[in-house]
Design a protein around this motif. Structure first.
Motif, PDB file in Angstrom:
ATOM      1  N   ALA A  18       1.134 -24.679  10.929  1.00 63.05           N
ATOM      2  CA  ALA A  18       2.045 -23.875  10.106  1.00 63.05           C
ATOM      3  C   ALA A  18       3.501 -24.147  10.462  1.00 63.05           C
ATOM      4  CB  ALA A  18       1.722 -22.393  10.273  1.00 63.05           C
ATOM      5  N   ASN A  19       3.775 -24.410  11.719  1.00 58.87           N
ATOM      6  CA  ASN A  19       5.148 -24.679  12.137  1.00 58.87           C
ATOM      7  C   ASN A  19       5.699 -25.977  11.569  1.00 58.87           C
ATOM      8  OD1 ASN A  19       5.575 -22.340  13.595  1.00 58.87           O
ATOM      9  ND2 ASN A  19       4.744 -23.195  15.469  1.00 58.87           N
ATOM     10  N   LEU A  58       5.397 -26.724   8.432  1.00 62.55           N
ATOM     11  CA  LEU A  58       5.786 -26.433   7.054  1.00 62.55           C
ATOM     12  C   LEU A  58       7.226 -25.922   7.010  1.00 62.55           C
ATOM     13  CD1 LEU A  58       2.548 -24.598   5.895  1.00 62.55           C
ATOM     14  CD2 LEU A  58       3.294 -26.877   5.201  1.00 62.55           C
ATOM     15  N   PRO A  59       7.895 -26.118   5.882  1.00 59.83           N
ATOM     16  CA  PRO A  59       9.269 -25.596   5.757  1.00 59.83           C
ATOM     17  C   PRO A  59       9.295 -24.076   5.902  1.00 59.83           C
ATOM     18  CG  PRO A  59       8.807 -27.192   4.028  1.00 59.83           C
ATOM     19  CD  PRO A  59       7.498 -26.920   4.724  1.00 59.83           C
ATOM     20  N   THR A  60      10.333 -23.566   6.512  1.00 56.41           N
ATOM     21  CA  THR A  60      10.435 -22.127   6.753  1.00 56.41           C
ATOM     22  C   THR A  60      10.574 -21.329   5.465  1.00 56.41           C
ATOM     23  OG1 THR A  60      12.804 -22.369   7.086  1.00 56.41           O
ATOM     24  CG2 THR A  60      11.421 -22.376   9.055  1.00 56.41           C
ATOM     25  N   LYS A  61      10.965 -21.974   4.391  1.00 52.44           N
ATOM     26  CA  LYS A  61      11.116 -21.246   3.125  1.00 52.44           C
ATOM     27  C   LYS A  61       9.775 -20.909   2.482  1.00 52.44           C
ATOM     28  CE  LYS A  61      11.516 -25.302   0.158  1.00 52.44           C
ATOM     29  NZ  LYS A  61      12.300 -25.969  -0.855  1.00 52.44           N
ATOM     30  N   TYR A  62       8.678 -21.513   2.957  1.00 53.30           N
ATOM     31  CA  TYR A  62       7.355 -21.213   2.409  1.00 53.30           C
ATOM     32  C   TYR A  62       6.976 -19.787   2.776  1.00 53.30           C
ATOM     33  CZ  TYR A  62       6.518 -26.159   1.320  1.00 53.30           C
ATOM     34  OH  TYR A  62       6.569 -27.421   0.812  1.00 53.30           O
ATOM     35  N   THR A  63       6.290 -19.127   1.876  1.00 51.50           N
ATOM     36  CA  THR A  63       5.913 -17.729   2.089  1.00 51.50           C
ATOM     37  C   THR A  63       4.574 -17.623   2.809  1.00 51.50           C
ATOM     38  OG1 THR A  63       4.772 -17.594  -0.035  1.00 51.50           O
ATOM     39  CG2 THR A  63       7.120 -17.007   0.005  1.00 51.50           C
ATOM     40  N   THR A  64       4.308 -16.424   3.296  1.00 53.32           N
ATOM     41  CA  THR A  64       3.039 -16.114   3.941  1.00 53.32           C
ATOM     42  C   THR A  64       2.726 -14.644   3.682  1.00 53.32           C
ATOM     43  OG1 THR A  64       1.817 -16.064   6.015  1.00 53.32           O
ATOM     44  CG2 THR A  64       4.177 -15.611   6.146  1.00 53.32           C
ATOM     45  N   THR A  65       1.468 -14.293   3.805  1.00 56.45           N
ATOM     46  CA  THR A  65       1.087 -12.889   3.644  1.00 56.45           C
ATOM     47  C   THR A  65       1.099 -12.153   4.971  1.00 56.45           C
ATOM     48  OG1 THR A  65      -1.242 -13.495   3.865  1.00 56.45           O
ATOM     49  CG2 THR A  65      -0.352 -13.359   1.631  1.00 56.45           C
TER      50      THR A  65
END
Length: 113
Positions: free
Chosen positions: A67-68, A70-77
């Protein structure tokens, strides 16, 4: 995803080598053949359940490592701060209890003087 491709086998191999983990011991702990573990390290992708088992066997969160990337702008639940916020609230409550205990103890000491 960017041009850089994810290689789970490389992530696993890097971790095992950095921590100097004996592959045979890890395979025994997981109840798999050494050859199976070695094949995991050669694969660019790995089934989620295998990565889950490796995470538990090594007590390391490989999913967070992925996960790290991935770009920080990606969302998560998942609210990453929820655990920290709960811990802060628990510590603040403990501080209040300790302040009350301190006051009671100070009153007892003053009463004895």
């Amino acid at each position: 995803m960017t041009n850089q491709q994810l290689n789970v086998g490389a992530i696993l191999t890097n971790y095992i080598e950095a921590k100097r983990i004996r592959r045979a011991a890890l395979a025994r702990k997981m109840g798999i053949l050494l050859q199976s573990l070695l094949s995991y390290q050669k694969k660019a992708s790995l089934q989620t359940d295998k990565l889950w088992e490796l995470s538990h066997a090594l007590e390391h969160n490989f999913f967070a490592d992925i996960a790290n990337q991935l770009p920080t702008k990606y969302t998560t639940t998942i609210n990453a701060q929820a655990e920290s916020q709960q811990k802060i609230a628990d510590l603040e409550l403990e501080i209040e209890k300790l302040k009350i205990e301190k006051e009671v103890l100070m009153d007892i000491v003053k009463a004895k003087l």
